[in-house]
Design a protein around this motif. Structure first.
Motif, PDB file in Angstrom:
ATOM      1  N   UNK A  37       0.767  -1.105  -0.003  1.00 25.87           N
ATOM      2  CA  UNK A  37      -0.006  -0.148  -0.083  1.00 25.87           C
ATOM      3  C   UNK A  37       0.899   1.332   0.233  1.00 25.87           C
ATOM      4  N   UNK A  38       0.338   2.248  -0.584  1.00 28.45           N
ATOM      5  CA  UNK A  38       0.867   3.636  -0.535  1.00 28.45           C
ATOM      6  C   UNK A  38       0.735   4.293   0.872  1.00 28.45           C
ATOM      7  N   UNK A  39      -0.327   3.842   1.578  1.00 28.10           N
ATOM      8  CA  UNK A  39      -0.760   4.053   2.888  1.00 28.10           C
ATOM      9  C   UNK A  39      -1.631   3.396   3.504  1.00 28.10           C
ATOM     10  N   UNK A  73       7.064   3.934  10.712  1.00 25.02           N
ATOM     11  CA  UNK A  73       7.172   3.651   9.025  1.00 25.02           C
ATOM     12  C   UNK A  73       5.958   3.135   8.564  1.00 25.02           C
ATOM     13  N   UNK A  74       5.266   2.013   9.535  1.00 23.20           N
ATOM     14  CA  UNK A  74       4.304   1.485   9.234  1.00 23.20           C
ATOM     15  C   UNK A  74       3.163   2.357   8.741  1.00 23.20           C
ATOM     16  N   UNK A  75       3.034   3.220   9.461  1.00 29.75           N
ATOM     17  CA  UNK A  75       1.770   4.409   9.189  1.00 29.75           C
ATOM     18  C   UNK A  75       2.443   5.620   8.370  1.00 29.75           C
ATOM     19  N   UNK A  76       3.655   5.728   8.039  1.00 25.17           N
ATOM     20  CA  UNK A  76       4.109   6.659   7.128  1.00 25.17           C
ATOM     21  C   UNK A  76       3.792   6.618   5.795  1.00 25.17           C
ATOM     22  N   UNK A  80       7.785   7.583  -1.808  1.00 26.48           N
ATOM     23  CA  UNK A  80       8.532   7.118  -2.907  1.00 26.48           C
ATOM     24  C   UNK A  80       7.911   6.172  -3.720  1.00 26.48           C
ATOM     25  N   UNK A  81       6.740   5.677  -3.165  1.00 23.07           N
ATOM     26  CA  UNK A  81       6.137   4.643  -3.942  1.00 23.07           C
ATOM     27  C   UNK A  81       5.494   5.132  -5.468  1.00 23.07           C
ATOM     28  N   UNK A 445      -8.327   5.110   1.972  1.00 20.57           N
ATOM     29  CA  UNK A 445      -8.761   3.936   3.024  1.00 20.57           C
ATOM     30  C   UNK A 445      -8.360   2.489   2.411  1.00 20.57           C
ATOM     31  N   UNK A 446      -8.355   2.383   0.894  1.00 22.91           N
ATOM     32  CA  UNK A 446      -7.585   1.074   0.174  1.00 22.91           C
ATOM     33  C   UNK A 446      -6.260   1.253   0.308  1.00 22.91           C
ATOM     34  N   UNK A 447      -5.785   2.477   0.275  1.00 20.00           N
ATOM     35  CA  UNK A 447      -4.212   2.606   0.261  1.00 20.00           C
ATOM     36  C   UNK A 447      -3.532   2.347  -0.959  1.00 20.00           C
ATOM     37  N   UNK A 448      -4.328   2.332  -2.263  1.00 22.29           N
ATOM     38  CA  UNK A 448      -3.794   2.049  -3.452  1.00 22.29           C
ATOM     39  C   UNK A 448      -2.936   3.284  -4.008  1.00 22.29           C
ATOM     40  N   UNK A 449      -3.524   4.436  -3.876  1.00 22.09           N
ATOM     41  CA  UNK A 449      -2.808   5.366  -4.764  1.00 22.09           C
ATOM     42  C   UNK A 449      -3.057   6.688  -3.859  1.00 22.09           C
TER      43      UNK A 449
END
Length: 491
Positions: A37-39, A73-76, A80-81, A445-449
């Protein structure tokens, strides 16, 4: 407690730092892995409650400290993604990262040659090279690395004011006439913010109209200058923008330079976003006329992908920054040192403590050469054109302005199926206003982009896609479009 400078601290220190490096390396590798995930999005109150972030009287164990590093870092956001398109500064450059680590280890301050010999020399060399690329003969002039484009722009206002009224330094604003500055209605908010900070006032910043592509209209600039002079105000600065924040527009610098020359006004070019194009033979024509500016802001941490922060202010006239800002503090800038004092550059800065920002840029430039930067910039612009060509006639998309973008900013509305047959009226506008924010929330919420959106003038919320990460590919652009459609179909 077991780490250096503790007695026998070497071995625990090496092992602790090795663990930290392992955590960092895993994060770096993950940043480029499209399956991650990006996020990992959590609402602020959730994040606050899920972990104990409070500061305590008693020390924690090193195991807990390493856990803190992992959690952070888990929640950063993985900036760079390859699918992080949210900001003008994206990407993660390996040589830049190495340089940043080295800078932190050296942990010195940029004020004198005495305590930062190599860094001071590299700043001198790098700023001269950048001025050369702006087009000033032999790279002559002056400059400084500042904590971001907003501060670089503020420096420009400060120096322009000092050049016209040197007495302002001692006597303050009361001793000089009412000043006015001019910038386009699409310019960065930092011009107004600088005017507020310098006591000039935001009302003294006059916004010039832009054409439909977001470029300043020179005839309107001239009209407003004359108007201000008739009211008894003194025009002291025009800030032209090379690469506006939202549209990525380049103001017509040659026409603006002619007007500044005619009325004897300082010409500043805010090239925080567009300055990087000077590295590209194919695209630098967009900044034609920049060599006529009195000062230029250029942020290598944007288009050139240098790690934050790295922003240069370049000034054509040498010695002006020094006269404007120096305070001759005798505990730093002693005049009887045993080396050439011209390398003690700290007194021309507004800051006393100043971070070493030059090393990242210098080391990356050594590693890539100008041609390497050129290739990565050309690639990002090519990707933006690919996106534009892909959506300009695609069903469900409307471009915010006509024609191919000048920078990597691609501005568009996604129109969900439910709105496509509606006539263009108030109700459609108010429904369209809500589309981008919902899609953005779902993306996070999906963390995809991640891609940013905003309203502008009379235009309701639209997406502003920007590309500055050389890791992005055509497939990432395709993914973004598919994702917008997937998340917005039902709206």
């Amino acid at each position: 407690p077991d780490l250096l400078p503790a007695c026998d601290g070497e071995i625990p220190t090496m092992s602790f730092l090795q663990d930290v490096v392992d955590i960092l390396l895993q994060y770096v590798v993950k940043s480029f892995d499209r399956s991650t995930k990006v996020i990992d999005f959590h609402y602020p109150n959730e994040l606050l409650q899920e972990y104990n972030w409070e500061l305590a009287d008693q020390p924690q164990t090193l195991e807990e400290i390493l856990l803190n590093c992992r959690t952070t870092l888990k929640y950063a956001i993985k900036t760079g993604h390859p699918r992080y398109f949210n900001q003008l500064s994206t990407g993660l450059d390996m040589v830049g990262l190495a340089a940043d680590w080295l800078t932190s280890a050296a942990n010195t301050n940029m004020f004198t040659y005495e305590i930062a010999p190599v860094f001071v020399l590299l700043e001198y060399v790098t700023l001269r090279k950048m001025r050369e690329m702006v087009g000033w003969p032999g790279g002559s002039g002056d400059g400084i690395f500042s904590p971001g484009g907003a501060i670089s722009n503020m420096y420009a206002m400060l120096i322009a004011r000092f050049k016209m009224f040197p007495e302002v330094k001692e006597k303050g604003m009361a001793a000089i006439p009412r000043l006015v500055a001019f910038t386009s209605e699409h310019s960065h908010f930092s011009v107004k913010k600088g005017a507020a900070a310098l006591g000039i006032g935001t009302d003294s910043v006059i916004l010039i109209r832009c054409d439909e592509r977001g470029k300043m209209i020179p005839s309107d600039l001239e009209r407003r200058i004359l108007e201000a002079k008739q009211k008894g105000f003194v025009p002291f600065l025009v800030s032209a923008t090379a690469g506006t924040t939202v549209y990525g527009a380049f103001d017509p610098l040659i026409a603006i330079a002619d007007i500044c020359k005619k009325y004897k006004i300082w010409m500043h070019v805010d090239g925080a976003w567009g300055g990087g194009l000077l590295m590209s033979r194919k695209h630098k024509w967009k900044l034609n006329g920049v060599e006529r500016a009195n000062s230029v802001t250029w942020n290598p941490h944007k288009m050139m992908g240098v790690p934050l922060q790295c922003s240069a202010l370049l000034v054509r006239e040498e010695g002006l920054m020094q006269s404007c800002n120096q305070m001759h503090a005798s505990y730093l800038f002693q005049q009887d040192k045993h080396y050439d004092l011209s390398y003690d550059t700290g007194d021309k800065a507004l800051q006393c403590g100043r971070h070493v920002d030059v090393f990242k840029l210098w080391l990356m430039w050594r590693a890539k050469g100008t041609t390497g930067f050129e290739a990565q910039i050309d690639k990002c612009l090519e990707l933006a054109e690919y996106l534009y060509n892909k959506i300009k006639n695609r069903e469900g998309y409307e471009m915010v302005f006509d024609g191919k973008p000048q920078h990597t900013n691609v501005c568009f509305w996604y129109i969900p199926p439910s709105l496509r047959s509606m006539e263009d009226n108030e109700e459609r506008m108010s429904r369209l206003m809500k589309v981008a924010p919902v899609i953005k929330a779902r993306m996070m919420e999906y963390g995809t982009t991640m891609v940013s959106y905003q309203p502008l003038g009379d235009k309701v919320n639209f997406f502003r896609m920007v590309i500055s990460n050389p890791a992005a590919t055509h497939q990432d652009i395709d993914f973004l479009i598919d994702e917008i459609e997937r998340l917005g179909q039902d709206l």
